[in-house]
Design an enzyme around this catalytic site. Structure first.
Site, PDB file in Angstrom:
ATOM      1  N   ASP A   9      24.509  -5.705 -50.833  1.00 19.15           N
ATOM      2  CA  ASP A   9      25.658  -5.904 -51.722  1.00 19.15           C
ATOM      3  C   ASP A   9      26.631  -6.958 -51.197  1.00 19.15           C
ATOM      4  O   ASP A   9      26.660  -7.253 -50.004  1.00 19.15           O
ATOM      5  CB  ASP A   9      26.457  -4.600 -51.846  1.00 19.15           C
ATOM      6  CG  ASP A   9      25.762  -3.555 -52.688  1.00 19.15           C
ATOM      7  OD1 ASP A   9      24.581  -3.736 -53.031  1.00 19.15           O
ATOM      8  OD2 ASP A   9      26.433  -2.546 -52.998  1.00 19.15           O
ATOM      9  N   HIS A 154      24.814  -4.460 -46.594  1.00 23.05           N
ATOM     10  CA  HIS A 154      25.659  -5.583 -47.021  1.00 23.05           C
ATOM     11  C   HIS A 154      25.257  -6.831 -46.244  1.00 23.05           C
ATOM     12  O   HIS A 154      25.372  -6.834 -45.006  1.00 23.05           O
ATOM     13  CB  HIS A 154      27.134  -5.264 -46.787  1.00 23.05           C
ATOM     14  CG  HIS A 154      27.625  -4.089 -47.583  1.00 23.05           C
ATOM     15  ND1 HIS A 154      27.376  -2.794 -47.197  1.00 23.05           N
ATOM     16  CD2 HIS A 154      28.301  -4.020 -48.758  1.00 23.05           C
ATOM     17  CE1 HIS A 154      27.905  -1.954 -48.096  1.00 23.05           C
ATOM     18  NE2 HIS A 154      28.470  -2.677 -49.054  1.00 23.05           N
TER      19      HIS A 154
END
Ligand code: NI
Length: 198
Positions: A9, A154
């Site tokens: 993400d 991430h």
């Protein structure tokens, strides 16, 4: 088959090409949920993700708000802007979105449906944004993963990028096959919410 979907993400980030290289060199794929500021900062890296065989791109909203506070129309605008930007850069119509913070409700789901995207949560939370520690990321994946998992990471954190080769090697050693979110779920329905397969 033991399948797992790695997801990243908040990117693309400057180190996302290292993630692509770590994945591709090991025959692995992943799904990248991208947000507006990162797409504006690293358009060429978004294009590179889109051009790397097997990788899936997803929508992570435009400004990373709590979509649940924006109402249906506000949430739709956030998704559509990101959807359109990814299309502009990569030529791909994304069919999956991840709400920032996992914050969703009926309005968010309806907005996703209108944009043609399903809502993708996760069942393995590496907490990589908090630990900022490659060994901890690796350990969390090993501890939590099971067949059908969707793993949240991430690609904007150097510690996560550093962990990816080991995470992939660990999972391969356990017999996992790497798939995108859409592959894992066998296709998705717009507006529907998914946490894992099975
Ligand atoms: Ni995020």
């Amino acid at each position: 088959m033991k399948c797992v979907a790695l997801t990243f993400d908040d990117g693309p980030g400057k180190d996302t090409p290292k993630v692509l290289e770590a994945l591709s060199s090991r025959g692995a794929v992943a799904t990248f949920f991208m947000q507006g500021p990162s797409l504006k900062a690293y358009p060429d890296i978004a294009k590179q993700v889109g051009a790397t065989p097997g990788m899936e791109l997803g929508d992570h909203s435009w400004t990373h708000p709590q979509l649940t506070g924006l109402g249906r129309d506000g949430a739709e605008k956030q998704m559509r802007q990101t959807h359109d930007k990814i299309k502009e850069l990569t030529g791909k119509d994304v069919s999956v979105m991840r709400p920032p913070y996992g914050a969703r409700n009926a309005s968010v789901d309806a907005a996703a449906k209108a944009v043609g995207e399903s809502v993708i949560l996760w069942d393995v939370d590496t907490m990589d944004w908090k630990s900022r520690n490659a060994s901890a990321v690796r350990a969390e994946v090993k501890k939590q993963v099971r067949p059908g998992s969707i793993v949240l990471m991430h690609d904007i954190h150097a510690s996560t990028v550093a962990a990816v080769p080991n995470v992939v090697d660990d999972l391969k050693a356990e017999g996992y096959v790497f798939v995108t979110v859409s592959q894992l779920l066998g296709g998705t329905t717009p507006g529907k919410v998914y946490t894992r397969f099975g």
